[in-house]
Design a protein around this motif. Structure first.
Motif, PDB file in Angstrom:
ATOM      1  N   SER A   7       0.546  -0.853   0.209  1.00 23.98           N
ATOM      2  CA  SER A   7       0.337  -0.525   0.121  1.00 23.98           C
ATOM      3  C   SER A   7       0.774   1.189   0.235  1.00 23.98           C
ATOM      4  N   CYS A   8       1.773   1.486  -0.029  1.00 18.03           N
ATOM      5  CA  CYS A   8       3.644   2.415   0.170  1.00 18.03           C
ATOM      6  C   CYS A   8       3.552   2.583  -1.347  1.00 18.03           C
ATOM      7  N   LEU A   9       3.968   3.179  -1.494  1.00 18.41           N
ATOM      8  CA  LEU A   9       4.419   3.859  -3.079  1.00 18.41           C
ATOM      9  C   LEU A   9       5.362   4.581  -2.791  1.00 18.41           C
ATOM     10  N   ASP A  10       5.911   5.134  -1.956  1.00 20.15           N
ATOM     11  CA  ASP A  10       6.380   5.921  -1.467  1.00 20.15           C
ATOM     12  C   ASP A  10       8.367   4.979  -1.337  1.00 20.15           C
ATOM     13  N   LEU A  11       9.206   5.172  -2.497  1.00 21.03           N
ATOM     14  CA  LEU A  11      10.423   3.520  -2.873  1.00 21.03           C
ATOM     15  C   LEU A  11      10.813   3.789  -2.087  1.00 21.03           C
ATOM     16  N   ASP A  12      11.558   5.358  -0.796  1.00 26.38           N
ATOM     17  CA  ASP A  12      12.495   4.807   0.411  1.00 26.38           C
ATOM     18  C   ASP A  12      11.401   4.224   1.102  1.00 26.38           C
ATOM     19  N   ILE A 145       7.934  -2.998  -4.730  1.00 29.19           N
ATOM     20  CA  ILE A 145       8.899  -2.177  -5.098  1.00 29.19           C
ATOM     21  C   ILE A 145       9.150  -2.059  -6.776  1.00 29.19           C
ATOM     22  N   GLU A 146       8.538  -2.667  -7.031  1.00 27.98           N
ATOM     23  CA  GLU A 146       7.706  -2.566  -8.597  1.00 27.98           C
ATOM     24  C   GLU A 146       7.059  -1.130  -8.677  1.00 27.98           C
ATOM     25  N   ASN A 147       6.066  -1.340  -8.032  1.00 25.82           N
ATOM     26  CA  ASN A 147       5.090  -0.371  -7.944  1.00 25.82           C
ATOM     27  C   ASN A 147       5.547   0.873  -7.195  1.00 25.82           C
ATOM     28  N   ASP A 153       9.631   6.783 -10.317  1.00 26.22           N
ATOM     29  CA  ASP A 153       9.846   7.552 -12.372  1.00 26.22           C
ATOM     30  C   ASP A 153       8.939   8.402 -12.879  1.00 26.22           C
ATOM     31  N   GLN A 154       7.692   7.890 -12.614  1.00 22.00           N
ATOM     32  CA  GLN A 154       6.549   9.281 -12.969  1.00 22.00           C
ATOM     33  C   GLN A 154       6.688  10.590 -12.528  1.00 22.00           C
ATOM     34  N   LYS A 155       6.813  10.437 -11.346  1.00 23.96           N
ATOM     35  CA  LYS A 155       7.516  11.053 -10.874  1.00 23.96           C
ATOM     36  C   LYS A 155       8.720  12.588 -11.122  1.00 23.96           C
ATOM     37  N   ILE A 156       9.189  11.530 -11.395  1.00 21.63           N
ATOM     38  CA  ILE A 156      10.862  13.003 -12.027  1.00 21.63           C
ATOM     39  C   ILE A 156      10.639  12.827 -13.461  1.00 21.63           C
ATOM     40  N   TRP A 157       9.838  12.131 -14.293  1.00 24.78           N
ATOM     41  CA  TRP A 157       9.165  12.758 -15.236  1.00 24.78           C
ATOM     42  C   TRP A 157       8.445  14.146 -15.359  1.00 24.78           C
ATOM     43  N   LEU A 158       7.230  13.669 -14.579  1.00 27.15           N
ATOM     44  CA  LEU A 158       6.491  15.239 -14.251  1.00 27.15           C
ATOM     45  C   LEU A 158       7.736  16.156 -14.096  1.00 27.15           C
TER      46      LEU A 158
END
Length: 210
Positions: A7-12, A145-147, A153-158
């Motif tokens: 349920s967590c989407l923050d990679l760190d 990890i994949e999610n 990556d989406q945040k970086i591109w945005l």
């Protein structure tokens, strides 16, 4: 545990949650996550819980047979790590008080991308049920990890698009070439997390000038 980490989407935060939750859930002493780097030549420590910095910095473990086997997709159990010939750093392992180790592969999209290591200070017999259970958890870790990577990556591109749009607006607001070049070399390193940027033009006699 699966609900918590997926349920967590923050990679760190995902990397922080996985070993901590594994230790508490399985009532063991420590856990680490290592993932293969972009060159696919070495493992990078991504997360750890319950271990000293001295032990974590003991050196590369890529050549250890249990890690090598796990990277091929095979879980490996080591009952007595201090005396097992497959372990490279016996003195460091003894000093840390590590006794038993379980190494399982972490797969992402069907491809082994790293290893999960569980460590205990008391002798611990991981039976097949335990190994299957931990392997199932490792698969969930891979999904988490994949999610989180996807969102990261989406945040970086945005952020790239936002900064590029801002740079474009600034460039279109002036006709001063020096000001335009200054904007580009100032903002691009900030956006791409680089140390610096330079622009050189071909001048007379084909020489590049800053």
């Amino acid at each position: 545990m699966t609900q918590t980490i997926t349920s967590c989407l923050d990679l760190d935060e995902v990397f922080d949650l996985i070993p901590k939750n594994l230790v508490k859930t399985l009532d063991i002493d420590a856990a680490t996550i290592r993932l293969i780097d972009s060159s696919r030549e070495k493992l990078i420590l991504k997360a750890a819980y319950g271990l000293s910095d001295d032990y974590l910095n003991r050196g590369a473990i890529d050549t250890e047979e249990p890690v090598f086997k796990a990277l091929q997709g095979e879980p490996i159990f080591i009952e007595n790590a201090v005396e097992d010939s497959r372990i490279v750093y016996h003195e460091e392992t003894k000093k840390e008080g590590i006794n038993s180790i379980l190494v399982v592969p972490i797969s992402i999209r069907g491809r082994v991308e790293g290893v999960l290591r569980l460590l205990t200070k008391k002798p611990y017999k991981f039976d097949q049920h335990d190994i299957d259970f931990v392997s199932a958890l490792a698969k969930q870790c891979g999904i988490a990890i994949e999610n989180a990577r996807f969102v990261h990556d989406q945040k970086i591109w945005l952020n790239y698009f936002v900064i590029i749009h801002q740079i474009s607006k600034l460039i279109n607001s002036t006709s001063d070439l020096n000001e335009i070049l200054e904007i580009i070399v100032t903002r691009l390193p900030e956006t791409m997390e680089l140390k610096a940027a330079t622009i050189r033009f071909f001048e007379k006699k084909g020489k590049l000038e800053l």
